[in-house]
Write an enzyme that holds these catalytic residues in place. Structure first.
Site, PDB file in Angstrom:
ATOM      1  N   TYR A  44      46.305 181.855 113.386  1.00 59.37           N
ATOM      2  CA  TYR A  44      47.736 181.615 113.172  1.00 59.37           C
ATOM      3  C   TYR A  44      48.166 180.375 113.923  1.00 59.37           C
ATOM      4  O   TYR A  44      47.841 180.220 115.096  1.00 59.37           O
ATOM      5  CB  TYR A  44      48.579 182.817 113.633  1.00 59.37           C
ATOM      6  CG  TYR A  44      49.216 183.490 112.449  1.00 59.37           C
ATOM      7  CD1 TYR A  44      50.184 182.807 111.705  1.00 59.37           C
ATOM      8  CD2 TYR A  44      48.825 184.746 112.020  1.00 59.37           C
ATOM      9  CE1 TYR A  44      50.738 183.374 110.575  1.00 59.37           C
ATOM     10  CE2 TYR A  44      49.377 185.325 110.894  1.00 59.37           C
ATOM     11  CZ  TYR A  44      50.340 184.631 110.169  1.00 59.37           C
ATOM     12  OH  TYR A  44      50.882 185.185 109.063  1.00 59.37           O
ATOM     13  N   GLU A  61      51.621 178.737 113.304  1.00 50.45           N
ATOM     14  CA  GLU A  61      52.958 178.332 112.840  1.00 50.45           C
ATOM     15  C   GLU A  61      53.480 177.208 113.726  1.00 50.45           C
ATOM     16  O   GLU A  61      53.330 177.237 114.953  1.00 50.45           O
ATOM     17  CB  GLU A  61      53.919 179.525 112.884  1.00 50.45           C
ATOM     18  CG  GLU A  61      53.668 180.492 111.740  1.00 50.45           C
ATOM     19  CD  GLU A  61      54.600 181.688 111.749  1.00 50.45           C
ATOM     20  OE1 GLU A  61      55.343 181.876 112.733  1.00 50.45           O
ATOM     21  OE2 GLU A  61      54.584 182.440 110.760  1.00 50.45           O
ATOM     22  N   ASP A  75      55.596 162.194  91.978  1.00 54.91           N
ATOM     23  CA  ASP A  75      54.656 163.311  92.016  1.00 54.91           C
ATOM     24  C   ASP A  75      53.335 162.804  91.434  1.00 54.91           C
ATOM     25  O   ASP A  75      53.167 162.718  90.224  1.00 54.91           O
ATOM     26  CB  ASP A  75      55.228 164.468  91.189  1.00 54.91           C
ATOM     27  CG  ASP A  75      54.323 165.688  91.179  1.00 54.91           C
ATOM     28  OD1 ASP A  75      53.167 165.579  91.635  1.00 54.91           O
ATOM     29  OD2 ASP A  75      54.779 166.749  90.709  1.00 54.91           O
ATOM     30  N   THR A 116      48.797 167.073  94.678  1.00 48.85           N
ATOM     31  CA  THR A 116      47.781 168.103  94.890  1.00 48.85           C
ATOM     32  C   THR A 116      46.571 167.407  95.504  1.00 48.85           C
ATOM     33  O   THR A 116      46.495 166.173  95.522  1.00 48.85           O
ATOM     34  CB  THR A 116      47.327 168.750  93.569  1.00 48.85           C
ATOM     35  OG1 THR A 116      46.781 167.725  92.740  1.00 48.85           O
ATOM     36  CG2 THR A 116      48.485 169.419  92.838  1.00 48.85           C
ATOM     37  N   LYS A 157      42.896 167.745  92.024  1.00 54.98           N
ATOM     38  CA  LYS A 157      42.759 167.129  90.697  1.00 54.98           C
ATOM     39  C   LYS A 157      41.869 165.889  90.838  1.00 54.98           C
ATOM     40  O   LYS A 157      40.737 166.026  91.268  1.00 54.98           O
ATOM     41  CB  LYS A 157      44.143 166.896  90.100  1.00 54.98           C
ATOM     42  CG  LYS A 157      44.873 168.242  89.873  1.00 54.98           C
ATOM     43  CD  LYS A 157      46.270 168.118  89.309  1.00 54.98           C
ATOM     44  CE  LYS A 157      46.909 169.504  89.197  1.00 54.98           C
ATOM     45  NZ  LYS A 157      48.324 169.439  88.780  1.00 54.98           N
ATOM     46  N   ARG A 164      41.790 173.262  96.668  1.00 53.56           N
ATOM     47  CA  ARG A 164      43.019 173.614  95.928  1.00 53.56           C
ATOM     48  C   ARG A 164      44.193 173.633  96.904  1.00 53.56           C
ATOM     49  O   ARG A 164      44.381 174.592  97.643  1.00 53.56           O
ATOM     50  CB  ARG A 164      42.828 174.986  95.280  1.00 53.56           C
ATOM     51  CG  ARG A 164      43.985 175.488  94.433  1.00 53.56           C
ATOM     52  CD  ARG A 164      43.530 176.557  93.469  1.00 53.56           C
ATOM     53  NE  ARG A 164      42.529 176.006  92.583  1.00 53.56           N
ATOM     54  CZ  ARG A 164      42.807 175.257  91.502  1.00 53.56           C
ATOM     55  NH1 ARG A 164      44.046 175.036  91.133  1.00 53.56           N
ATOM     56  NH2 ARG A 164      41.837 174.746  90.780  1.00 53.56           N
TER      57      ARG A 164
HETATM   58  C1  LIG Z   1      49.367 170.288  88.935  1.00 52.90           C
HETATM   59  C2  LIG Z   1      50.699 169.727  89.212  1.00 52.90           C
HETATM   60  C3  LIG Z   1      51.555 170.304  90.164  1.00 52.90           C
HETATM   61  C4  LIG Z   1      51.350 171.661  90.776  1.00 52.90           C
HETATM   62  O1  LIG Z   1      50.202 171.947  91.379  1.00 52.90           O
HETATM   63  P1  LIG Z   1      49.749 173.462  91.697  1.00 52.90           P
HETATM   64  O2  LIG Z   1      48.705 173.250  92.712  1.00 52.90           O
HETATM   65  O3  LIG Z   1      49.279 174.040  90.411  1.00 52.90           O
HETATM   66  O4  LIG Z   1      50.927 174.207  92.226  1.00 52.90           O
HETATM   67  C5  LIG Z   1      52.740 169.647  90.460  1.00 52.90           C
HETATM   68  N1  LIG Z   1      53.072 168.509  89.836  1.00 52.90           N
HETATM   69  C6  LIG Z   1      52.308 167.954  88.884  1.00 52.90           C
HETATM   70  C7  LIG Z   1      52.753 166.689  88.231  1.00 52.90           C
HETATM   71  C8  LIG Z   1      51.103 168.541  88.530  1.00 52.90           C
HETATM   72  O5  LIG Z   1      50.359 168.001  87.563  1.00 52.90           O
END
Ligand SMILES: *Cc1c(COP(=O)(O)O)cnc(C)c1O
Length: 430
Positions: free
Chosen positions: A63, A65, A209, A235, A238, A244
């Site tokens: 933990y 926090e 994003d 993320t 990807k 993840r």
């Molecule tokens: C995949 C994605 C997310 C969210 O990711 P998670 O890990 O599935 O919550 C947010 N924004 C965009 C543009 C994405 O492609």
């Protein structure tokens, strides 16, 4: 309920296979599934063995926090160093003033930004979901659509490119507090500096994003949005090819609000095993090897796009600047769902997706989203991608020879093995 006859002593020492053959067996099957199919889901990847190792590590027991040097628990000196390494590395990688590496996944990164700079009901201007935006950019049933006023921009009907005149016009009308750029199915470069101009004109904050294309940014193959943005979210699983998870970058002036929004605003204890894995992912992303990998991701995307067009399929915008492309099935006799199912039969995994101005509902859709990060990770090159493109084009014709096409996919998977040294869980020795 029957009580299994395991002793405490045994539980303390036994391996997964011994304790839970059912789950061990399912993990084996999932590994075999990943090895046996051509993975073209644009948001997926196969992370590095070193990252898998960090992800399966003992900080899951801790933990912590709070933030490095400012924790609410004792015994945090080691995990402080882990989190600080992750922060320092990701700041250096993208040239950011401040980073928060605690969000558990991508959705939480956007929640953190909204919580840090918006009040309930404030207006967000983001890309329409059916034009390539993400559900955290304002889907009605998502927290974003429920808590905020969402106004959208889209792509041009002819070019399928972001229509900056529309972005400017809508921004002037709705006066958003935050503009969001970046999405999940847009195959072309995100021109963040053009969004910055519009944000400045209407006095809005800007979030990019980059969940999908962060790996390309790290390798200098897509313009870095960080200098132009108040916030950047991503993320790590990807194109970035890590665990993840997710992270947020921001300008120093937003740092305190962002950190407060993540903890205590929306999360409890950080997942420090995952933060360790992120730190390793960021180290790898700064290497020459990673750059070579991303160059191959791009080359493979161009080779696949060309092969699909040669095979008679339509691509939105005619191709790609990134790792992904969208097959537009509107002029064919296939729906997105039928195409996805047919590809599954020839051992290719992809996902259906709406195309802009789609007349079919998202569950059926008229598009197919394809990406190259995962196959590139297992070693596919341009000639392999031309073969994949040929298999797809042939599979999407009437009377296609499914069995023969599936065998051609199997040949590629055998030629390019995934995790070749990894024996799975049946050989685990405690
Ligand atoms: C995949 C994605 C997310 C969210 O990711 P998670 O890990 O599935 O919550 C947010 N924004 C965009 C543009 C994405 O492609």
């Amino acid at each position: 309920m029957a009580v299994a006859q395991e002793t405490f002593e045994h539980l303390r020492h036994a391996a997964l296979l011994e304790i839970d053959p059912e789950i061990a067996g399912l993990l084996e099957r999932e590994l075999e599934r990943q090895r046996g199919q051509i993975e073209l889901i644009a948001s997926e990847n196969f992370t590095w063995p070193s990252v898998l190792e960090a992800q399966a590590s003992v900080p899951t027991n801790k933990y912590a926090e709070g933030y490095p040097g400012r924790r609410y628990y004792g015994g945090c000196d080691v995990v402080d160093e882990i989190e600080q390494a992750a922060i320092d590395r990701v700041k250096a990688l993208f040239g950011a003033e401040h980073a928060n590496v605690q969000p558990h996944a991508g959705a939480q990164t956007n929640m953190a930004v909204y919580f840090s700079c918006l009040e309930h009901g404030d207006t967000i201007l983001a890309m329409r979901l059916d034009h390539g935006g993400h559900l955290t950019h304002g889907l009605k049933v998502n927290f974003s659509g429920r808590l905020y006023t969402i106004v959208s921009y889209g792509v041009d009907r002819e070019s399928n490119l972001i229509d900056f005149e529309e972005v400017r016009r809508v921004a002037q009308e709705c006066r958003p507090k935050l503009i969001v750029c970046g999405g999940s199915a847009y195959a072309r470069t995100i021109e963040t500096e053009r969004f910055r101009e519009i944000a400045d004109d209407v006095g809005a904050l800007l979030l990019c994003d980059m969940a999908h294309f962060a790996g390309l940014v790290a390798a200098d193959l897509h313009p870095n949005p960080t200098p132009y943005c108040d916030f950047v979210t991503s993320t790590t699983h990807k194109t970035l090819a890590g665990p993840r998870s997710g992270f947020v970058l921001c300008k120093e002036e937003h740092a305190a609000a962002l950190d407060k929004a993540v903890f205590p605003g929306m999360q409890g204890g950080p997942l420090l095993h995952s933060i360790a894995a992120k730190a390793t992912c960021f180290k790898i992303a700064a290497s020459q090897g990673f750059r070579s990998y991303q160059e191959q991701v791009r080359a493979n995307a161009d080779a696949l796009a060309e092969a699909l067009v040669d095979g008679g399929l339509d691509l939105l915008t005619g191709g790609t600047d990134t790792h992904l492309m969208q097959v537009d099935l509107r002029k064919s006799s296939w729906t997105g769902r039928e195409a996805e199912e047919r590809l599954d039969e020839v051992n290719i995994t992809a996902n259906r997706n709406t195309v802009p101005f789609d007349e079919r509902p998202p569950t059926v859709a008229s598009g197919l989203r394809l990406g190259t990060p995962a196959v590139t990770m297992r070693g596919f090159d341009e000639s392999d991608m031309r073969e994949v493109g040929a298999i797809i084009s042939e599979a999407l014709t009437e009377g296609a020879e499914i069995g023969a096409l599936a065998e051609r996919s199997d040949v590629l998977c055998e030629k390019r093995p995934l995790y070749p040294g990894f024996r799975g869980f049946t050989t685990y020795v405690a």
